[in-house]
Design a protein around this motif. Sequence first.
Motif, PDB file in Angstrom:
ATOM      1  N   VAL A  59     -12.259  13.619  29.991  1.00 58.97           N
ATOM      2  CA  VAL A  59     -12.795  12.201  29.965  1.00 58.97           C
ATOM      3  C   VAL A  59     -12.251  11.734  28.640  1.00 58.97           C
ATOM      4  O   VAL A  59     -11.789  10.519  28.565  1.00 58.97           O
ATOM      5  CB  VAL A  59     -14.324  12.217  29.962  1.00 58.97           C
ATOM      6  CG1 VAL A  59     -14.524  10.860  29.839  1.00 58.97           C
ATOM      7  CG2 VAL A  59     -14.720  12.538  31.568  1.00 58.97           C
ATOM      8  N   THR A  60     -12.349  12.459  27.505  1.00 56.84           N
ATOM      9  CA  THR A  60     -12.093  11.953  26.088  1.00 56.84           C
ATOM     10  C   THR A  60     -10.768  11.465  25.862  1.00 56.84           C
ATOM     11  O   THR A  60     -10.120  10.396  25.513  1.00 56.84           O
ATOM     12  CB  THR A  60     -12.291  12.817  25.090  1.00 56.84           C
ATOM     13  OG1 THR A  60     -13.756  13.308  25.081  1.00 56.84           O
ATOM     14  CG2 THR A  60     -11.917  12.442  23.442  1.00 56.84           C
ATOM     15  N   ALA A  61      -9.638  12.303  26.518  1.00 55.45           N
ATOM     16  CA  ALA A  61      -8.355  11.938  26.440  1.00 55.45           C
ATOM     17  C   ALA A  61      -7.975  10.929  27.360  1.00 55.45           C
ATOM     18  O   ALA A  61      -6.982   9.891  26.901  1.00 55.45           O
ATOM     19  CB  ALA A  61      -7.548  13.338  26.823  1.00 55.45           C
ATOM     20  N   ALA A  62      -8.701  10.573  28.367  1.00 60.17           N
ATOM     21  CA  ALA A  62      -8.419   9.310  29.199  1.00 60.17           C
ATOM     22  C   ALA A  62      -8.824   8.090  28.563  1.00 60.17           C
ATOM     23  O   ALA A  62      -8.332   7.230  28.612  1.00 60.17           O
ATOM     24  CB  ALA A  62      -9.019   9.667  30.583  1.00 60.17           C
ATOM     25  N   PHE A  63      -9.921   8.325  28.015  1.00 61.00           N
ATOM     26  CA  PHE A  63     -10.485   7.122  26.908  1.00 61.00           C
ATOM     27  C   PHE A  63      -9.663   6.880  25.863  1.00 61.00           C
ATOM     28  O   PHE A  63      -9.380   5.670  25.639  1.00 61.00           O
ATOM     29  CB  PHE A  63     -11.927   7.486  26.476  1.00 61.00           C
ATOM     30  CG  PHE A  63     -12.560   6.735  25.535  1.00 61.00           C
ATOM     31  CD1 PHE A  63     -13.007   5.424  25.978  1.00 61.00           C
ATOM     32  CD2 PHE A  63     -12.526   6.795  24.160  1.00 61.00           C
ATOM     33  CE1 PHE A  63     -13.363   4.502  24.865  1.00 61.00           C
ATOM     34  CE2 PHE A  63     -13.061   5.889  23.201  1.00 61.00           C
ATOM     35  CZ  PHE A  63     -13.513   4.983  23.679  1.00 61.00           C
ATOM     36  N   LEU A  64      -9.075   7.961  25.006  1.00 61.13           N
ATOM     37  CA  LEU A  64      -8.252   7.445  24.062  1.00 61.13           C
ATOM     38  C   LEU A  64      -6.912   7.035  24.460  1.00 61.13           C
ATOM     39  O   LEU A  64      -6.447   6.121  23.843  1.00 61.13           O
ATOM     40  CB  LEU A  64      -7.919   8.883  23.018  1.00 61.13           C
ATOM     41  CG  LEU A  64      -9.264   9.375  22.415  1.00 61.13           C
ATOM     42  CD1 LEU A  64      -8.727  10.553  21.923  1.00 61.13           C
ATOM     43  CD2 LEU A  64      -9.743   8.404  21.540  1.00 61.13           C
ATOM     44  N   GLU A  65      -6.469   7.098  25.751  1.00 64.33           N
ATOM     45  CA  GLU A  65      -5.397   6.760  26.235  1.00 64.33           C
ATOM     46  C   GLU A  65      -5.326   5.255  26.401  1.00 64.33           C
ATOM     47  O   GLU A  65      -4.327   4.551  26.301  1.00 64.33           O
ATOM     48  CB  GLU A  65      -4.888   7.684  27.575  1.00 64.33           C
ATOM     49  CG  GLU A  65      -3.346   7.177  27.977  1.00 64.33           C
ATOM     50  CD  GLU A  65      -2.990   7.687  29.016  1.00 64.33           C
ATOM     51  OE1 GLU A  65      -2.133   7.713  29.839  1.00 64.33           O
ATOM     52  OE2 GLU A  65      -3.755   9.013  29.590  1.00 64.33           O
ATOM     53  N   ASN A 107      -7.867   3.418  25.152  1.00 68.55           N
ATOM     54  CA  ASN A 107      -8.219   2.639  23.917  1.00 68.55           C
ATOM     55  C   ASN A 107      -7.789   3.197  22.718  1.00 68.55           C
ATOM     56  O   ASN A 107      -8.449   4.112  22.020  1.00 68.55           O
ATOM     57  CB  ASN A 107      -9.783   2.792  23.919  1.00 68.55           C
ATOM     58  CG  ASN A 107     -10.530   2.271  25.011  1.00 68.55           C
ATOM     59  OD1 ASN A 107     -10.691   0.930  25.144  1.00 68.55           O
ATOM     60  ND2 ASN A 107     -10.785   3.018  25.867  1.00 68.55           N
ATOM     61  N   PRO A 108      -6.498   3.158  22.178  1.00 65.78           N
ATOM     62  CA  PRO A 108      -5.963   3.716  21.085  1.00 65.78           C
ATOM     63  C   PRO A 108      -6.315   3.574  19.872  1.00 65.78           C
ATOM     64  O   PRO A 108      -6.554   4.172  18.835  1.00 65.78           O
ATOM     65  CB  PRO A 108      -4.349   3.349  21.020  1.00 65.78           C
ATOM     66  CG  PRO A 108      -4.247   2.592  22.570  1.00 65.78           C
ATOM     67  CD  PRO A 108      -5.552   2.142  23.054  1.00 65.78           C
ATOM     68  N   ALA A 109      -7.309   2.595  19.786  1.00 65.03           N
ATOM     69  CA  ALA A 109      -8.012   1.831  18.542  1.00 65.03           C
ATOM     70  C   ALA A 109      -9.192   3.137  18.160  1.00 65.03           C
ATOM     71  O   ALA A 109      -9.481   3.178  17.010  1.00 65.03           O
ATOM     72  CB  ALA A 109      -8.574   0.686  18.518  1.00 65.03           C
ATOM     73  N   ALA A 110      -9.323   3.780  19.196  1.00 61.73           N
ATOM     74  CA  ALA A 110     -10.628   4.600  19.015  1.00 61.73           C
ATOM     75  C   ALA A 110     -10.073   6.376  18.663  1.00 61.73           C
ATOM     76  O   ALA A 110     -10.929   6.944  18.582  1.00 61.73           O
ATOM     77  CB  ALA A 110     -11.565   4.635  20.181  1.00 61.73           C
ATOM     78  N   ARG A 111      -8.747   6.251  18.312  1.00 57.67           N
ATOM     79  CA  ARG A 111      -8.225   7.804  17.998  1.00 57.67           C
ATOM     80  C   ARG A 111      -8.793   8.235  16.755  1.00 57.67           C
ATOM     81  O   ARG A 111      -8.831   9.706  16.846  1.00 57.67           O
ATOM     82  CB  ARG A 111      -6.805   7.739  18.089  1.00 57.67           C
ATOM     83  CG  ARG A 111      -6.000   7.409  19.357  1.00 57.67           C
ATOM     84  CD  ARG A 111      -4.659   7.601  19.631  1.00 57.67           C
ATOM     85  NE  ARG A 111      -4.081   7.219  20.658  1.00 57.67           N
ATOM     86  CZ  ARG A 111      -3.812   8.236  21.700  1.00 57.67           C
ATOM     87  NH1 ARG A 111      -4.279   9.324  21.619  1.00 57.67           N
ATOM     88  NH2 ARG A 111      -3.501   7.794  23.044  1.00 57.67           N
TER      89      ARG A 111
END
Length: 205
Positions: free
Chosen positions: A81-87, A89-93
């Motif tokens: 899930v985290t990888a999908a979220f970061l993909e 929302n790049p601002a949260a990387r």
Amino acid sequence: MTIAVGIFELFTYAIPGSFYLALFTYIAARAQWIDMAAATRTPTVLLVIGLVLVSYVLGYLAYPLGHFVNKVLPRRRGGEVTAAFLERNPAARKREYVEADPFLLLAAIQTNDTEVAADVTRLRASGLMLRNCAPPFLIAAVVAVVELFTSRSPVFAVTCAVIFLIGFGALVVQGRRLGRWAKLRTLEAAFWVPDIDEKFRDPQS
């Protein structure tokens, strides 16, 4: 928060437990272990209270069975899930909170906005409800197969077996999907919690 907890318990334990209760009642009635006519003569209020309590207890006791089924059944795709979220929302990387425990994040959301936290809780509870309803559907399919040889309606028994098997698979898949959405929603809501990264920042860095 009281409403969220009540919904969580209703969805996660009571509703799946009612499926187990209905299944066991059918088996007991078919085996003539109980007198359904005598049971229906019980005062309505007492009967409803008893059904609710038994459903809750059965759902609570059978919770590990739903967890086991969800764990052993293969998944069609990765559940990161985290990888999908970061993909998305790049601002949260570079945000520290992204790698934190999701339940701790939910607690942080609850202290900031109880309404948003209740929405996450309802989504998670719905996923658990679907997952925990899957095992009684599988058991019901087995019962339908047995009825194929013991009842006078083999076509109906086969139809029920197929429907219950399809329902079993669909409940597991949809339960996983809602669980994934709940985790994504947790990360998305935590993104807007003020100073949340400070709480997860390593003091040594």
